[in-house]
Enzyme design. Structure first.
Site, PDB file in Angstrom:
ATOM      1  N   SER A   6       1.029 -10.755   8.270  1.00 12.82           N
ATOM      2  CA  SER A   6       0.574  -9.381   8.066  1.00 12.82           C
ATOM      3  C   SER A   6       1.782  -8.460   7.890  1.00 12.82           C
ATOM      4  O   SER A   6       2.603  -8.302   8.793  1.00 12.82           O
ATOM      5  CB  SER A   6      -0.261  -8.909   9.260  1.00 12.82           C
ATOM      6  OG  SER A   6      -0.602  -7.550   9.075  1.00 12.82           O
ATOM      7  N   HIS A  30      -1.160 -10.795   3.912  1.00 13.55           N
ATOM      8  CA  HIS A  30      -2.239  -9.946   4.436  1.00 13.55           C
ATOM      9  C   HIS A  30      -1.750  -8.498   4.492  1.00 13.55           C
ATOM     10  O   HIS A  30      -0.728  -8.204   5.131  1.00 13.55           O
ATOM     11  CB  HIS A  30      -2.627 -10.436   5.839  1.00 13.55           C
ATOM     12  CG  HIS A  30      -3.756  -9.705   6.471  1.00 13.55           C
ATOM     13  ND1 HIS A  30      -5.088 -10.030   6.258  1.00 13.55           N
ATOM     14  CD2 HIS A  30      -3.768  -8.656   7.329  1.00 13.55           C
ATOM     15  CE1 HIS A  30      -5.855  -9.215   6.959  1.00 13.55           C
ATOM     16  NE2 HIS A  30      -5.082  -8.360   7.625  1.00 13.55           N
ATOM     17  N   ASP A  32      -2.763  -4.565   5.405  1.00 12.19           N
ATOM     18  CA  ASP A  32      -3.700  -3.730   6.159  1.00 12.19           C
ATOM     19  C   ASP A  32      -3.721  -2.308   5.627  1.00 12.19           C
ATOM     20  O   ASP A  32      -2.692  -1.618   5.672  1.00 12.19           O
ATOM     21  CB  ASP A  32      -3.283  -3.691   7.631  1.00 12.19           C
ATOM     22  CG  ASP A  32      -3.484  -5.030   8.305  1.00 12.19           C
ATOM     23  OD1 ASP A  32      -4.633  -5.495   8.310  1.00 12.19           O
ATOM     24  OD2 ASP A  32      -2.498  -5.606   8.795  1.00 12.19           O
ATOM     25  N   MET A  34      -5.207   1.328   6.249  1.00 13.23           N
ATOM     26  CA  MET A  34      -5.845   2.167   7.283  1.00 13.23           C
ATOM     27  C   MET A  34      -5.865   3.605   6.828  1.00 13.23           C
ATOM     28  O   MET A  34      -4.851   4.107   6.319  1.00 13.23           O
ATOM     29  CB  MET A  34      -5.058   2.067   8.586  1.00 13.23           C
ATOM     30  CG  MET A  34      -4.869   0.646   9.078  1.00 13.23           C
ATOM     31  SD  MET A  34      -3.887   0.642  10.577  1.00 13.23           S
ATOM     32  CE  MET A  34      -3.759  -1.107  10.891  1.00 13.23           C
ATOM     33  N   HIS A  63      -6.986  -5.995   3.509  1.00 14.20           N
ATOM     34  CA  HIS A  63      -7.945  -5.749   4.591  1.00 14.20           C
ATOM     35  C   HIS A  63      -8.158  -4.248   4.685  1.00 14.20           C
ATOM     36  O   HIS A  63      -7.286  -3.520   5.163  1.00 14.20           O
ATOM     37  CB  HIS A  63      -7.362  -6.339   5.889  1.00 14.20           C
ATOM     38  CG  HIS A  63      -8.120  -6.013   7.138  1.00 14.20           C
ATOM     39  ND1 HIS A  63      -7.607  -6.253   8.393  1.00 14.20           N
ATOM     40  CD2 HIS A  63      -9.349  -5.468   7.344  1.00 14.20           C
ATOM     41  CE1 HIS A  63      -8.474  -5.867   9.308  1.00 14.20           C
ATOM     42  NE2 HIS A  63      -9.543  -5.378   8.704  1.00 14.20           N
ATOM     43  N   MET A  65      -9.464  -1.039   6.193  1.00  9.91           N
ATOM     44  CA  MET A  65      -9.996  -0.387   7.394  1.00  9.91           C
ATOM     45  C   MET A  65     -10.196   1.069   7.033  1.00  9.91           C
ATOM     46  O   MET A  65      -9.464   1.961   7.491  1.00  9.91           O
ATOM     47  CB  MET A  65      -8.991  -0.547   8.555  1.00  9.91           C
ATOM     48  CG  MET A  65      -8.980  -1.944   9.132  1.00  9.91           C
ATOM     49  SD  MET A  65      -7.478  -2.296  10.073  1.00  9.91           S
ATOM     50  CE  MET A  65      -6.470  -2.959   8.764  1.00  9.91           C
ATOM     51  N   MET A 135     -12.257 -10.052  13.622  1.00  6.92           N
ATOM     52  CA  MET A 135     -11.146  -9.395  14.330  1.00  6.92           C
ATOM     53  C   MET A 135     -11.081  -9.940  15.750  1.00  6.92           C
ATOM     54  O   MET A 135     -12.092  -9.980  16.459  1.00  6.92           O
ATOM     55  CB  MET A 135     -11.343  -7.871  14.379  1.00  6.92           C
ATOM     56  CG  MET A 135     -11.267  -7.159  13.041  1.00  6.92           C
ATOM     57  SD  MET A 135      -9.754  -7.457  12.108  1.00  6.92           S
ATOM     58  CE  MET A 135      -8.496  -6.810  13.233  1.00  6.92           C
ATOM     59  N   ASP A 174      -7.878 -12.322  12.808  1.00  2.00           N
ATOM     60  CA  ASP A 174      -6.831 -11.302  12.715  1.00  2.00           C
ATOM     61  C   ASP A 174      -6.673 -10.564  14.037  1.00  2.00           C
ATOM     62  O   ASP A 174      -7.622  -9.932  14.519  1.00  2.00           O
ATOM     63  CB  ASP A 174      -7.248 -10.315  11.599  1.00  2.00           C
ATOM     64  CG  ASP A 174      -6.197  -9.273  11.277  1.00  2.00           C
ATOM     65  OD1 ASP A 174      -5.094  -9.331  11.854  1.00  2.00           O
ATOM     66  OD2 ASP A 174      -6.497  -8.398  10.447  1.00  2.00           O
TER      67      ASP A 174
HETATM   68  C1  DX5 Z   1      -4.815  -4.808  12.968  1.00  2.00           C
HETATM   69  C2  DX5 Z   1      -4.522  -5.481  11.670  1.00  2.00           C
HETATM   70  C3  DX5 Z   1      -3.774  -6.759  11.765  1.00  2.00           C
HETATM   71  C4  DX5 Z   1      -2.408  -6.631  12.371  1.00  2.00           C
HETATM   72  C5  DX5 Z   1      -2.213  -7.866  13.196  1.00  2.00           C
HETATM   73  O1  DX5 Z   1      -5.685  -3.760  12.744  1.00  2.00           O
HETATM   74  O2  DX5 Z   1      -5.724  -5.760  10.967  1.00  2.00           O
HETATM   75  O3  DX5 Z   1      -3.693  -7.429  10.506  1.00  2.00           O
HETATM   76  O4  DX5 Z   1      -1.352  -6.522  11.453  1.00  2.00           O
HETATM   77  O5  DX5 Z   1      -1.069  -7.730  13.934  1.00  2.00           O
HETATM   78  P1  DX5 Z   1      -0.689  -8.723  15.123  1.00  2.00           P
HETATM   79  O6  DX5 Z   1      -0.642 -10.110  14.520  1.00  2.00           O
HETATM   80  O7  DX5 Z   1       0.609  -8.214  15.575  1.00  2.00           O
HETATM   81  O8  DX5 Z   1      -1.781  -8.625  16.153  1.00  2.00           O
HETATM   82 ZN    ZN Z   2      -5.614  -7.040   9.163  1.00  2.00          ZN
END
Ligand code: DX5
Ligand code: ZN
Length: 214
Positions: A6, A30, A32, A34, A63, A65, A135, A174
């Protein structure tokens, strides 16, 4: 087992360096996204996804969010995503339309649930999605602790996928994934492990990836 580092945990000042560090070891990148509304944090957007796409040798898994994911999937597909997942909690009854929209762009569609969403809520959509993201922490931040109850949720979704004959639909996990829980995740039925901190904060990210390839 496929390993998806990620980028949220990468060094944003030296993104190219961190992409190169895992380029020949990772299976998937991956990313993220947000929006500060669906989750209380803001990450990065299209220009960063495009920049990573230009350097990554492996498929990009975006991903989302964000609220109203349908508004942005086309732009993330254009930015280079091969897989796009969105939260069931952000789409609810619009879920089938969002899945179709993503697939119409030639991109694999995934549905995501947070730890407090009953797994059964997504059962009606399991015969159409290309993958499921469960998750194992609450979406929004990297570096959180793995929630052990996630293992049972993976088993529940895996059993329902198998009951539907969807034996090849993978489950991605994740949050808080590291070499200590990779084998348990595999045994529960996970096939794609997302790992941020445990890869990019490791002294040797390539070795950390190999340790999770159980
Ligand atoms: C959290 C993200 C993850 C995050 C995971 O909201 O969706 O992808 O980067 O990070 P670690 O592996 O550090 O928990
Ligand atoms: Zn993620």
């Amino acid at each position: 087992m496929l390993i998806a580092p990620s980028i949220l945990a990468a060094d944003f000042l030296h993104l190219e360096k961190d992409v190169e560090l895992v380029n020949n070891h990772a299976d998937i990148f991956h990313l993220d996204i947000m929006d500060g509304t669906f989750v209380p944090n803001i990450s990065f957007g299209f220009p960063v996804v495009e920049a990573i796409a230009s350097a990554a040798h492996k498929p990009l898994d975006v991903h989302l969010m964000i609220v109203n994911p349908e508004k942005y999937v086309q732009r993330f597909a254009a930015a280079g995503a091969s897989m796009i997942s969105f939260h069931y909690e952000a789409a609810l009854e619009r879920t089938p339309e969002v899945v179709s929209l993503i697939q119409s762009l030639g991109v694999k569609a995934g549905i995501v649930i947070n730890p407090d969403c009953p797994a059964e809520k997504i059962f009606p959509y399991l015969d159409t999605v290309d993958f499921v993201l469960i998750m194992s922490v609450f979406a929004g931040f990297g570096g959180q602790k793995f929630i052990p109850e996630s293992l049972d949720r993976i088993r529940t979704v895996r059993a329902e996928l198998d009951r539907l004959g969807r034996h090849r639909t993978p489950i991605e996990v994740d949050g808080g994934v590291d070499p200590s829980n990779a084998a348990l995740l595999k045994e529960a039925g996970a096939e794609i492990l997302v790992a941020g901190s445990s890869v990019f904060r490791a002294p040797d990210p390539a070795k950390a990836i190999e340790l999770m390839r159980v």
